[in-house]
Design a protein around this motif. Structure first.
Motif, PDB file in Angstrom:
ATOM      1  N   LEU A 132     -94.651  60.828  61.873  1.00 60.66           N
ATOM      2  CA  LEU A 132     -93.572  61.255  60.987  1.00 60.66           C
ATOM      3  C   LEU A 132     -92.323  60.414  61.262  1.00 60.66           C
ATOM      4  O   LEU A 132     -91.589  60.052  60.345  1.00 60.66           O
ATOM      5  CB  LEU A 132     -93.287  62.747  61.203  1.00 60.66           C
TER       6      LEU A 132
ATOM      7  N   GLU B  90     -90.094  58.237  58.731  1.00 63.90           N
ATOM      8  CA  GLU B  90     -88.667  58.535  58.651  1.00 63.90           C
ATOM      9  C   GLU B  90     -87.850  57.241  58.809  1.00 63.90           C
ATOM     10  O   GLU B  90     -86.892  57.016  58.072  1.00 63.90           O
ATOM     11  CB  GLU B  90     -88.317  59.533  59.765  1.00 63.90           C
TER      12      GLU B  90
ATOM     13  N   SER C  24    -103.632  67.914  48.566  1.00 59.04           N
ATOM     14  CA  SER C  24    -102.846  67.073  49.460  1.00 59.04           C
ATOM     15  C   SER C  24    -103.539  65.735  49.647  1.00 59.04           C
ATOM     16  O   SER C  24    -104.756  65.661  49.725  1.00 59.04           O
ATOM     17  CB  SER C  24    -102.688  67.770  50.807  1.00 59.04           C
TER      18      SER C  24
ATOM     19  N   SER D 289     -90.148  66.802  52.826  1.00 58.44           N
ATOM     20  CA  SER D 289     -88.950  67.499  53.282  1.00 58.44           C
ATOM     21  C   SER D 289     -87.997  66.530  53.996  1.00 58.44           C
ATOM     22  O   SER D 289     -86.785  66.538  53.751  1.00 58.44           O
ATOM     23  CB  SER D 289     -89.372  68.653  54.203  1.00 58.44           C
ATOM     24  N   VAL D 290     -88.551  65.664  54.855  1.00 60.13           N
ATOM     25  CA  VAL D 290     -87.727  64.674  55.562  1.00 60.13           C
ATOM     26  C   VAL D 290     -87.108  63.694  54.561  1.00 60.13           C
ATOM     27  O   VAL D 290     -85.927  63.358  54.649  1.00 60.13           O
ATOM     28  CB  VAL D 290     -88.580  63.915  56.611  1.00 60.13           C
TER      29      VAL D 290
ATOM     30  N   PHE E 275     -98.823  63.616  60.620  1.00 58.64           N
ATOM     31  CA  PHE E 275     -97.853  64.337  59.789  1.00 58.64           C
ATOM     32  C   PHE E 275     -98.563  65.071  58.662  1.00 58.64           C
ATOM     33  O   PHE E 275     -99.719  64.795  58.354  1.00 58.64           O
ATOM     34  CB  PHE E 275     -96.861  63.353  59.182  1.00 58.64           C
ATOM     35  N   GLN E 276     -97.834  65.996  58.043  1.00 56.95           N
ATOM     36  CA  GLN E 276     -98.329  66.658  56.832  1.00 56.95           C
ATOM     37  C   GLN E 276     -97.468  66.224  55.655  1.00 56.95           C
ATOM     38  O   GLN E 276     -96.274  65.970  55.814  1.00 56.95           O
ATOM     39  CB  GLN E 276     -98.230  68.172  57.014  1.00 56.95           C
ATOM     40  N   GLU E 277     -98.096  66.153  54.478  1.00 54.41           N
ATOM     41  CA  GLU E 277     -97.369  65.660  53.308  1.00 54.41           C
ATOM     42  C   GLU E 277     -96.091  66.464  53.051  1.00 54.41           C
ATOM     43  O   GLU E 277     -95.060  65.912  52.712  1.00 54.41           O
ATOM     44  CB  GLU E 277     -98.287  65.717  52.075  1.00 54.41           C
ATOM     45  N   ARG E 278     -96.188  67.790  53.245  1.00 54.50           N
ATOM     46  CA  ARG E 278     -95.041  68.660  52.993  1.00 54.50           C
ATOM     47  C   ARG E 278     -93.859  68.290  53.912  1.00 54.50           C
ATOM     48  O   ARG E 278     -92.719  68.233  53.483  1.00 54.50           O
ATOM     49  CB  ARG E 278     -95.459  70.115  53.239  1.00 54.50           C
ATOM     50  N   GLU E 279     -94.203  68.018  55.191  1.00 53.36           N
ATOM     51  CA  GLU E 279     -93.169  67.614  56.152  1.00 53.36           C
ATOM     52  C   GLU E 279     -92.510  66.313  55.709  1.00 53.36           C
ATOM     53  O   GLU E 279     -91.290  66.161  55.785  1.00 53.36           O
ATOM     54  CB  GLU E 279     -93.802  67.343  57.526  1.00 53.36           C
ATOM     55  N   VAL E 280     -93.341  65.356  55.285  1.00 58.43           N
ATOM     56  CA  VAL E 280     -92.813  64.058  54.874  1.00 58.43           C
ATOM     57  C   VAL E 280     -91.834  64.229  53.724  1.00 58.43           C
ATOM     58  O   VAL E 280     -90.719  63.703  53.752  1.00 58.43           O
ATOM     59  CB  VAL E 280     -93.949  63.101  54.454  1.00 58.43           C
TER      60      VAL E 280
END
Lengths: 303, 303
Positions: A97, A101, B301, A10-11, A3-8
């Motif tokens: 991810l 989640e 990051s 956002s979730v 995963f990427q931190e930004r995705e995390v």
């Protein structure tokens, strides 16, 4: 790295989104802004992979539920309502991810049961998963450990020992196909908090995170009284026979689970005519009485 | 194993003891009880050994100061006062009691500067040291990132880049015997927060924990404006020449430190006639302008 931190982030923003009017500013600024009462209750609790939970024993959903319940229980045990939670998590980078989640959904699930909002936190990289939560609650008349009075009874919100039984099954790698064993495993993975019980008339209260004996001793010390535990009374509790059958099958002393087990997150309270299970009395003196010496609390320690 | 859990808790209770009337119930019960305002600001920050700090680079006192400052800075950047902090720490068990005591004293030192009380926390065992803090503050009129207006100036409470300069010295293992180098190392180990600066008239504000460029972009995005950075104005700042000399010596572009460095925990604010260093203007448009493309924020990051 799944995963990427930004995705995390956002979730997490989606999972923890709320229209609750108590939250003025949510995740996304430097800090959250919330409405508070004149008196707040604050507590923090940390859980470390392979110390407090194992990935092969618990789902991320249950891990999220358990650490959230542990924080909420400390607010409930002050007679308070848990309003807000923050969650800081160190991740190894090997998680998917979806795993993250589900961890967040477990936190949200337990927070919802308590009427609490998750309003912030932090994500960091670490060699093992570490979850640190802080709960902010409120009560105008907090119930401390120091209020137990001679003549009070000692009450448990529900029978303890289930979490210890689950841990025993997992540690000894014993697989028993029964509803009782399943309940023990479930309670170890994520304890059921007693949100419905009304202990508002308690004179003293503590969360049974270490063990009934450790927490009873803390109440006795703080209140300057002795607490007499009544094993016969405990053996009359509704779930006792069910748990006793499992203890017999595993050749374990059931009172070791009930009194010295810990991590059930039941509430232990002193008072007169409280609901729940009466397990003892508050009398003059100091310390704990009424239990065999072999029942002496094995004080749980991280180190 | 250099300590017992009981000893640690006893030492922490002594270090964090207070007679401050805001604290109703301190360390020792299930949770702390404190007096609060109708609106609270809540934030959490986590620091992991070898990710956010290294034991060979920083003393425990400085590590304690730095993580505490990081939490307090997030409250200050909302225009708030930091009232309460909790500290949860995972320890490997190899620390000495004195090391832990100095970590706690560093936290207490920084908390005292901000007028904050450390009211609780947790200790756990872990494979690396992990420190998680939560700050609870108050402000009736929090300053968000979304309030920047066209015509505002952009201000820094103090010149950034010192922490990045210190990190560069440590990473490249360069030893320079000068006051400037010492200042850079000190700011990396534990940044000096600007408690005295009055940014109460700011229209938008953020804590420069990632970098000036990252945080300016967040203000621009949240406010729907463009932020024009003025490198010439920055070069006129009082400490610029001093930092520039060190940058020259290390053959580094000083603006990389100042604009993209991070972890200085200075405050970045928009508004009219604010104190501090004017480093730009809020204009119509979106994003950031006025900086070379090579200055594009290297978004920091964890993963």
């Amino acid at each position: 790295m799944g995963f990427q931190e930004r995705e995390v982030i956002s979730v997490l923003q989606q999972i923890f989104a709320t229209t609750d009017s108590r939250l003025k500013v949510g995740i996304g600024d430097d800090a959250a802004v919330v409405s508070t009462q004149p008196q707040s209750i604050i507590t923090s609790d940390m859980a470390v992979e392979d110390v407090h939970f194992k990935l092969e024993w618990s789902s991320p959903f249950d891990i999220g539920r358990k650490i959230t319940a542990a924080n909420i229980a400390d607010i409930l045990s002050m007679g308070g309502k848990c309003d807000y939670l923050t969650a800081s998590v160190a991740l190894t980078g090997n998680e998917t991810l979806q795993w993250i989640e589900n961890l967040a959904r477990g936190m949200k699930h337990e927070a919802d049961l308590a009427g609490s909002l998750i309003v912030g936190g932090d994500i960091a990289r670490g060699p093992k998963i570490v979850i640190s939560m802080t709960a902010v609650g409120s009560s105008l008349t907090p119930i401390l450990r120091s209020g137990a009075k001679i003549g009070d009874g000692l009450f448990l919100s529900s029978l303890t020992g289930w979490s210890a039984a689950g841990l025993e099954l997992l540690t000894r790698e014993i697989s028993i196909n029964s509803e009782t064993a399943e309940k023990a495993l479930a309670e170890f993975s994520a304890p059921t908090l007693d949100y419905a019980i009304d202990f508002s008339a308690a004179t003293a209260m503590a969360d049974v995170s270490d063990s009934v004996l450790v927490q009873a001793e803390q109440i006795a010390d703080a209140s300057g009284v002795q607490i007499e535990i009544d094993q016969v009374a405990i053996s009359l509790a509704a779930e006792f026979a069910e748990l006793a059958a499992l203890a017999d099958e595993l050749k374990v002393d059931i009172f070791q689970w009930i009194l010295a087990g810990g991590e059930d997150h039941a509430l232990l309270a002193s008072g007169v005519n409280l609901p729940g299970i009466r397990i003892g009395s508050v009398i003059a003196g100091s310390g704990i009485s009424g239990v065999d010496t072999k029942m002496t609390p094995v004080s749980w320690s991280h180190f």
